[in-house]
Write a protein that holds these residues in place. Sequence first.
Motif, mmCIF file in Angstrom:
data_model
loop_
_atom_site.group_PDB
_atom_site.id
_atom_site.type_symbol
_atom_site.label_atom_id
_atom_site.label_comp_id
_atom_site.label_asym_id
_atom_site.label_seq_id
_atom_site.Cartn_x
_atom_site.Cartn_y
_atom_site.Cartn_z
ATOM 1 N N ALA A 6 36.337 38.885 32.237
ATOM 2 C CA ALA A 6 37.245 40.004 32.450
ATOM 3 C C ALA A 6 36.712 41.131 31.778
ATOM 4 C CB ALA A 6 38.531 39.619 32.438
ATOM 5 N N ILE A 7 36.551 42.382 32.354
ATOM 6 C CA ILE A 7 36.253 43.435 31.407
ATOM 7 C C ILE A 7 37.297 44.382 31.460
ATOM 8 C CG2 ILE A 7 34.801 45.481 31.297
ATOM 9 C CD1 ILE A 7 33.097 42.959 30.909
ATOM 10 N N GLY A 8 38.061 44.648 30.473
ATOM 11 C CA GLY A 8 39.330 45.523 30.314
ATOM 12 C C GLY A 8 38.989 47.014 30.391
ATOM 13 N N LEU A 9 39.099 47.844 31.302
ATOM 14 C CA LEU A 9 38.833 49.080 31.169
ATOM 15 C C LEU A 9 40.263 49.884 31.235
ATOM 16 C CD1 LEU A 9 36.448 49.296 34.244
ATOM 17 C CD2 LEU A 9 35.786 49.279 31.825
ATOM 18 N N THR A 10 40.090 51.007 30.634
ATOM 19 C CA THR A 10 41.624 52.012 30.615
ATOM 20 C C THR A 10 41.244 53.274 31.005
ATOM 21 O OG1 THR A 10 41.035 52.388 28.209
ATOM 22 C CG2 THR A 10 42.366 50.583 28.464
ATOM 23 N N GLU A 11 42.008 54.031 31.185
ATOM 24 C CA GLU A 11 41.962 55.470 31.729
ATOM 25 C C GLU A 11 41.310 56.348 30.453
ATOM 26 O OE1 GLU A 11 41.821 58.713 34.186
ATOM 27 O OE2 GLU A 11 42.573 56.617 34.460
ATOM 28 N N GLY A 12 39.960 56.868 30.933
ATOM 29 C CA GLY A 12 39.081 57.632 29.729
ATOM 30 C C GLY A 12 38.141 56.505 29.283
ATOM 31 N N TYR A 28 21.810 39.965 36.965
ATOM 32 C CA TYR A 28 20.596 39.434 36.349
ATOM 33 C C TYR A 28 20.727 38.075 36.053
ATOM 34 C CZ TYR A 28 16.243 39.102 33.620
ATOM 35 O OH TYR A 28 14.886 38.936 33.407
ATOM 36 N N PHE A 29 21.829 37.769 35.252
ATOM 37 C CA PHE A 29 22.245 36.418 34.727
ATOM 38 C C PHE A 29 23.125 35.770 35.801
ATOM 39 C CE2 PHE A 29 21.148 38.758 30.874
ATOM 40 C CZ PHE A 29 19.736 38.158 30.818
ATOM 41 N N GLY A 30 23.904 36.531 36.725
ATOM 42 C CA GLY A 30 24.627 35.556 37.833
ATOM 43 C C GLY A 30 26.008 35.243 37.601
ATOM 44 N N PHE A 31 26.541 35.968 36.491
ATOM 45 C CA PHE A 31 27.911 35.878 35.937
ATOM 46 C C PHE A 31 28.854 36.522 36.915
ATOM 47 C CE2 PHE A 31 27.352 35.092 31.164
ATOM 48 C CZ PHE A 31 26.382 34.416 31.529
ATOM 49 N N ASP A 32 30.181 36.100 36.924
ATOM 50 C CA ASP A 32 31.225 36.747 37.787
ATOM 51 C C ASP A 32 32.130 37.834 36.726
ATOM 52 O OD1 ASP A 32 33.076 37.617 39.635
ATOM 53 O OD2 ASP A 32 34.285 35.879 39.526
ATOM 54 N N VAL A 33 31.672 39.138 37.158
ATOM 55 C CA VAL A 33 32.374 40.176 36.354
ATOM 56 C C VAL A 33 33.466 40.766 37.025
ATOM 57 C CG1 VAL A 33 32.050 42.269 35.202
ATOM 58 C CG2 VAL A 33 30.173 40.604 35.180
ATOM 59 N N VAL A 34 34.696 40.808 36.457
ATOM 60 C CA VAL A 34 35.730 41.358 37.039
ATOM 61 C C VAL A 34 36.337 42.493 36.119
ATOM 62 C CG1 VAL A 34 38.236 40.792 37.789
ATOM 63 C CG2 VAL A 34 36.264 39.189 38.210
ATOM 64 N N ALA A 35 36.531 43.524 36.872
ATOM 65 C CA ALA A 35 37.039 44.695 36.205
ATOM 66 C C ALA A 35 38.592 44.683 36.095
ATOM 67 C CB ALA A 35 36.677 46.013 36.875
ATOM 68 N N GLY A 39 47.999 47.313 34.717
ATOM 69 C CA GLY A 39 48.778 47.390 36.164
ATOM 70 C C GLY A 39 47.588 47.453 37.270
ATOM 71 N N GLY A 40 46.480 47.108 37.077
ATOM 72 C CA GLY A 40 45.509 46.923 38.057
ATOM 73 C C GLY A 40 45.051 48.270 38.733
ATOM 74 N N LYS A 41 45.520 49.474 37.998
ATOM 75 C CA LYS A 41 45.395 50.772 38.563
ATOM 76 C C LYS A 41 43.891 51.281 38.433
ATOM 77 C CE LYS A 41 50.532 51.718 37.844
ATOM 78 N NZ LYS A 41 51.364 52.592 37.028
ATOM 79 N N ALA A 42 43.691 52.009 39.333
ATOM 80 C CA ALA A 42 42.444 52.949 39.353
ATOM 81 C C ALA A 42 42.289 53.708 37.965
ATOM 82 C CB ALA A 42 42.264 53.817 40.423
ATOM 83 N N VAL A 43 41.148 53.733 37.412
ATOM 84 C CA VAL A 43 40.919 54.453 35.800
ATOM 85 C C VAL A 43 39.657 55.263 36.138
ATOM 86 C CG1 VAL A 43 41.966 52.722 34.617
ATOM 87 C CG2 VAL A 43 39.800 52.414 35.054
ATOM 88 N N THR A 44 39.709 56.345 35.462
ATOM 89 C CA THR A 44 38.303 57.015 35.562
ATOM 90 C C THR A 44 37.866 57.378 34.137
ATOM 91 O OG1 THR A 44 39.675 58.391 37.458
ATOM 92 C CG2 THR A 44 37.838 59.600 35.923
ATOM 93 N N SER A 45 36.587 57.035 33.964
ATOM 94 C CA SER A 45 35.953 57.273 32.921
ATOM 95 C C SER A 45 35.579 58.416 32.180
ATOM 96 C CB SER A 45 34.545 56.453 33.181
ATOM 97 O OG SER A 45 33.741 57.354 33.697
ATOM 98 N N GLY A 47 33.181 59.887 31.976
ATOM 99 C CA GLY A 47 32.119 60.689 32.587
ATOM 100 C C GLY A 47 32.497 60.798 34.141
ATOM 101 N N GLY A 48 33.681 60.603 34.508
ATOM 102 C CA GLY A 48 34.418 60.908 35.695
ATOM 103 C C GLY A 48 34.106 59.972 36.862
ATOM 104 N N LEU A 49 33.692 58.759 36.463
ATOM 105 C CA LEU A 49 33.537 57.442 37.399
ATOM 106 C C LEU A 49 34.824 56.835 37.426
ATOM 107 C CD1 LEU A 49 31.678 55.402 38.825
ATOM 108 C CD2 LEU A 49 31.285 54.248 36.562
ATOM 109 N N THR A 50 35.385 56.819 38.746
ATOM 110 C CA THR A 50 36.661 55.987 39.068
ATOM 111 C C THR A 50 36.230 54.773 39.554
ATOM 112 O OG1 THR A 50 37.513 58.245 39.617
ATOM 113 C CG2 THR A 50 38.748 56.166 40.552
#
Length: 189
Positions: A6-12, A28-35, A39-45, A47-50
């Motif tokens: 699980a990769i925790g992402l926040t706004e910014g 490459y390694f076949g792991f399951d990666v879940v962002a 709140g499960g809300k969309a976040v923007t990095s 660099g502007g990636l949503t």
Amino acid sequence: MTKRIAIGLTEGFADWECALLMASARNYFGFDVVAASPGGKAVTSMGGLTVIPAAALETITPADYDALVLCGGTIWETEAAPDTAGQIRSFHDAGRPVGAICGATLALARAGVLDRSGHTSNEAAFLATAPQYRGQALYRDQPQAVRDGNIVTAPGTAPVTFAAEIYRALGFHSPDLEHYVKLYGREHG
């Protein structure tokens, strides 16, 4: 069985800090990666990636994931930072890897898990801004990621060694991993 991270992402969130981990783990390694995000809300990095996460950060548990990784970003330095102490402690108590890079190391400091583990961050004074932090004696001033048991920390300038130490904390060792670290870290050799 496929490892789930699980990769925790926040706004910014800082785009580059978990990008190599996420891409190499999945493709490459076949792991399951879940962002996951608050709140499960969309976040923007930065660099502007949503990103539209697949999960809410507060629902992430060690019963469902093999590791919890928190991506850095400036939000961790503010009152708007999500309270992830419960998730951090539950993963730590279950013996599951918990990783944080850059600003997200503040979340580990607030949760108290750096008080008993060797660790690094952007600098010692940065972690000292968390009033709960008592791990000053265990701080390692180095440019590479630090892994102490199942706790992995890194400054924002160390995404390659951060990814490698997350893999090692998950018990994943291989010549491919060593090749990966050398390949992506080559410019710093």
